[in-house]
Design an enzyme around this catalytic site. Structure first.
Site, PDB file in Angstrom:
ATOM      1  N   TRP A   3      -0.875  17.462  22.505  1.00  0.00           N
ATOM      2  CA  TRP A   3      -0.590  17.502  21.217  1.00  0.00           C
ATOM      3  C   TRP A   3       0.679  16.940  20.752  1.00  0.00           C
ATOM      4  CZ3 TRP A   3      -4.277  18.616  17.469  1.00  0.00           C
ATOM      5  CH2 TRP A   3      -5.629  19.258  18.141  1.00  0.00           C
ATOM      6  N   VAL A 138      -3.580  22.203   9.451  1.00  0.00           N
ATOM      7  CA  VAL A 138      -3.637  20.844   9.838  1.00  0.00           C
ATOM      8  C   VAL A 138      -3.809  20.917  11.376  1.00  0.00           C
ATOM      9  CG1 VAL A 138      -1.997  20.098   8.134  1.00  0.00           C
ATOM     10  CG2 VAL A 138      -0.871  21.029  10.020  1.00  0.00           C
ATOM     11  N   SER A 139      -4.118  19.815  11.940  1.00  0.00           N
ATOM     12  CA  SER A 139      -4.227  19.575  13.618  1.00  0.00           C
ATOM     13  C   SER A 139      -5.082  20.739  14.104  1.00  0.00           C
ATOM     14  CB  SER A 139      -2.972  19.566  14.294  1.00  0.00           C
ATOM     15  OG  SER A 139      -2.983  18.942  15.330  1.00  0.00           O
ATOM     16  N   SER A 140      -4.404  21.542  14.974  1.00  0.00           N
ATOM     17  CA  SER A 140      -5.311  22.634  15.426  1.00  0.00           C
ATOM     18  C   SER A 140      -5.765  23.739  14.569  1.00  0.00           C
ATOM     19  CB  SER A 140      -4.395  23.432  16.722  1.00  0.00           C
ATOM     20  OG  SER A 140      -5.141  24.422  17.157  1.00  0.00           O
ATOM     21  N   HIS A 281      -1.665  10.732  12.999  1.00  0.00           N
ATOM     22  CA  HIS A 281      -1.817  12.269  13.119  1.00  0.00           C
ATOM     23  C   HIS A 281      -0.970  13.011  12.249  1.00  0.00           C
ATOM     24  CE1 HIS A 281      -4.031  15.618  14.738  1.00  0.00           C
ATOM     25  NE2 HIS A 281      -2.912  16.228  15.233  1.00  0.00           N
TER      26      HIS A 281
END
Length: 311
Positions: A3, A138-140, A281
């Site tokens: 990540w 956001v993201s994870s 991302h």
């Protein structure tokens, strides 16, 4: 875990005259099998029955970075809601458990149960509004948002996920992994029919046939960490869960910013999907859009809440 570190925006927004600050809760909050860290922001002036916003962080982040990296605490001080900032117990990369059978099932364990225990504790301690509990990340943090919306439809009224994946996409093959990385999901190689995706959500809470939360997703078309195919799979999943057609009822270009396109599904605006052209991302948080989605600027009268309206 592969990540990228999240680039924070809005550092320094939380300085000011208010005495309220990010506080760690260390007392017993109920079931928390993975010892998820619990940080909370309670504004100086609370609404009579404050709504609750849960804001899980990204991989390689933490609760403090999430607190400093958005405007939600400042907005909480303005509108009187409480923000919960969970902190991942995964010290290797600080990603959330969105892979174990436990976290993907209602009241079964994993990180998700620890976070829900925080919500239940906060509702009781601060006389919170149990029908106005929301989650965004956001993201994870987006992946945990989808996990909570899928496994706990009785707890959350709505979710908003930035650069995530479908519920269950990272599920461990043996069901036992708490920090499993799925190359297949991350690279967009896991594709399912709408019915197959919906079956994963249904299995998260067997026998549940009640009200379903609203859902909102955002994804960049050139996301280098979680392939854009995941956006398409999320669209299939949530439309199937909500019983919608896969064809949008409306399409609005250049919203909330230039080159982003908003797709609305269903007759009641219960599912929104934003495609961000040429965005990687590191997608920009859209607090104003999220606040409107949750109706968190509403402080009296007929505010949006769990059980009001339907898919």
């Amino acid at each position: 875990m592969r990540w990228t570190s999240w680039v924070l925006s809005g550092l320094g927004l939380l300085t000011g005259a208010n005495a309220a600050s990010l506080t760690r809760v260390t007392e017993d909050i109920g079931p928390n099998p993975r010892n998820v860290g619990f940080y909370i922001y309670v504004p100086d002036k609370l609404a009579a029955r404050p709504p609750i916003l849960v804001n899980p962080h990204w991989c390689h982040g933490d609760a403090q970075a999430c607190y400093a990296g958005s405007q939600f605490a400042t907005l909480a001080s303005k509108y009187g809601f409480i923000v919960i900032y969970p902190d991942s117990p995964n010290t290797a990369d600080k990603c959330w458990d969105v892979s174990s059978n436990a976290t993907l099932q209602h009241d079964a364990g994993g990180d998700s149960l620890g976070i829900v225990s925080m919500v239940r504790w906060t509702l009781k301690k601060y006389n919170g509004d149990a029908k106005r509990v929301f989650v965004t990340g956001v993201s994870s943090g987006a992946m945990m948002t989808s996990t909570l919306i899928g496994a706990y439809p009785d707890v959350f009224a709505a979710g908003s996920a930035f650069a995530g994946v479908p519920f269950g996409c990272f599920a461990a093959a043996n069901g036992n992994g708490y920090g499993v990385w799925s190359d297949a999901c991350a690279t967009g190689k896991i594709t399912r029919t709408p019915a197959e995706w919906a079956a994963l959500v249904t299995a998260a809470y067997p026998g549940y046939s009640g009200w379903r939360p609203k859902m909102q997703i955002f994804h960049g078309t050139v996301d280098e960490t979680l392939n854009y195919q995941n956006f398409k799979e999320e669209v299939k999943e949530w439309n199937a869960v909500l019983g919608y057609s896969q064809t949008p009822t409306s399409t609005t270009p250049n919203t909330p910013v230039s080159n982003w396109t908003k797709y609305v599904y269903g007759a009641n605006n219960w599912f929104q999907a934003y495609s961000a052209a040429n965005v990687p991302h590191n997608i920009q948080n859209q607090e104003t859009t999220v606040m409107a989605w949750f109706d968190l600027t509403c402080t009296s009268g007929s505010c949006f809440a769990w059980g009001i309206g339907h898919a």
